[in-house]
Every structure is written in C-alpha cells, then in structure tokens.
Design a protein around this motif. Sequence first.
Motif, PDB file in Angstrom:
ATOM      1  N   UNK A  28       0.293  -1.378   0.113  1.00  0.00           N
ATOM      2  CA  UNK A  28       0.244   0.069   0.291  1.00  0.00           C
ATOM      3  C   UNK A  28       0.848   1.175  -0.025  1.00  0.00           C
ATOM      4  N   UNK A  29       0.006   2.154  -0.235  1.00  0.00           N
ATOM      5  CA  UNK A  29       0.428   3.393  -0.599  1.00  0.00           C
ATOM      6  C   UNK A  29      -0.137   4.868   0.404  1.00  0.00           C
ATOM      7  N   UNK A  30       0.366   5.530   1.114  1.00  0.00           N
ATOM      8  CA  UNK A  30       0.321   6.742   2.284  1.00  0.00           C
ATOM      9  C   UNK A  30       1.259   7.526   1.792  1.00  0.00           C
ATOM     10  N   UNK A  31       0.736   8.990   3.061  1.00  0.00           N
ATOM     11  CA  UNK A  31       1.437  10.172   2.900  1.00  0.00           C
ATOM     12  C   UNK A  31       2.750   9.508   2.949  1.00  0.00           C
ATOM     13  N   UNK A  32       3.250   8.392   3.905  1.00  0.00           N
ATOM     14  CA  UNK A  32       5.266   8.352   4.215  1.00  0.00           C
ATOM     15  C   UNK A  32       6.056   7.755   2.827  1.00  0.00           C
ATOM     16  N   UNK A  33       4.831   7.021   2.167  1.00  0.00           N
ATOM     17  CA  UNK A  33       5.577   6.614   0.728  1.00  0.00           C
ATOM     18  C   UNK A  33       4.885   5.389   0.782  1.00  0.00           C
ATOM     19  N   UNK A  34       5.619   3.982   0.496  1.00  0.00           N
ATOM     20  CA  UNK A  34       5.384   2.915   0.454  1.00  0.00           C
ATOM     21  C   UNK A  34       5.367   1.780   1.097  1.00  0.00           C
ATOM     22  N   UNK A  35       4.334   1.220   1.265  1.00  0.00           N
ATOM     23  CA  UNK A  35       4.301  -0.090   2.492  1.00  0.00           C
ATOM     24  C   UNK A  35       4.634  -1.786   1.724  1.00  0.00           C
ATOM     25  N   UNK A  36       4.777  -2.111   2.102  1.00  0.00           N
ATOM     26  CA  UNK A  36       4.843  -4.029   2.293  1.00  0.00           C
ATOM     27  C   UNK A  36       4.905  -4.397   3.814  1.00  0.00           C
ATOM     28  N   UNK A  37       4.090  -5.441   3.998  1.00  0.00           N
ATOM     29  CA  UNK A  37       4.015  -6.266   4.856  1.00  0.00           C
ATOM     30  C   UNK A  37       3.762  -7.570   4.381  1.00  0.00           C
ATOM     31  N   UNK A  38       4.880  -8.017   4.566  1.00  0.00           N
ATOM     32  CA  UNK A  38       5.240  -9.838   4.723  1.00  0.00           C
ATOM     33  C   UNK A  38       4.317 -10.175   5.164  1.00  0.00           C
TER      34      UNK A  38
END
Length: 120
Positions: A36-46
């Motif tokens: 997912x993306x938000x105001x912080x940047x991109x995220x990926x939770x394995x």
Amino acid sequence: MEEKTKGYYFGTEIDRKWWKRYKADSMFARGNGEFWMDEQGIHFRKFLTKKPLLVSWKEMRGAELGKWHAGRWGGGRPVMKIDFERNGNKLCAGFSISKAWDQMEAFVRDLNANIQKASR
C-alpha cells in the motif's frame, strides 16, 4: 492507494546488481504480502511479519517495470522496480502487485509523478 493489495516482494538490490542483496531494515527476505501507499511512502508487509517495509517518498528516485529482479524471474508478470537511496547506498526494491502490464504501467507513471512532487 491507501487500500492494501496482495503482492510479492522480490528483494532489494545494491547498485542494481542482482547478486548484491540489501539485508538491513528487514529487506532481505522475499515473500508474499500486502502492498500500500500513503503520505509516508510505499509499504509492504510480508505475511507472518508485524513490521512492514517502508520506502519514503524522499528516498525514492524513480520507478520502472521489468521482468526480473534480484535474481528472480517474475513468471511473465511485470516487476515494479523502485530506485531509492538509504544510508549512502543506491538501492532498488522489486515488487509484483498485478499480472496486467497496462495496469502496472499506469501505476508506475503515477508513482513517478508522486516521486517528482516529493523531490521539489
């Protein structure tokens, strides 16, 4: 895109060399998870982990598509490669979040537009 979508994390390369893998910040292990993306940047939770990977907008330099990343073939699916800098290293993280090339091309265009805004 604050909604989460399933995807695959290929790993993070140092200096775009597939045999030089970045191991800090929980970026060594490949795997399936949520993107997912938000105001912080991109995220990926394995899956089966608690802490997501984060690449901030300020760290990012650009994104493109390919068929391989970190020594792994995408199986014909587009692999999104995100170039970024962290702790003096030039890094490139690889993700697969859709089978459709046209959908991924549009996503990468939007991602690059957000990267340009953040660098101003």
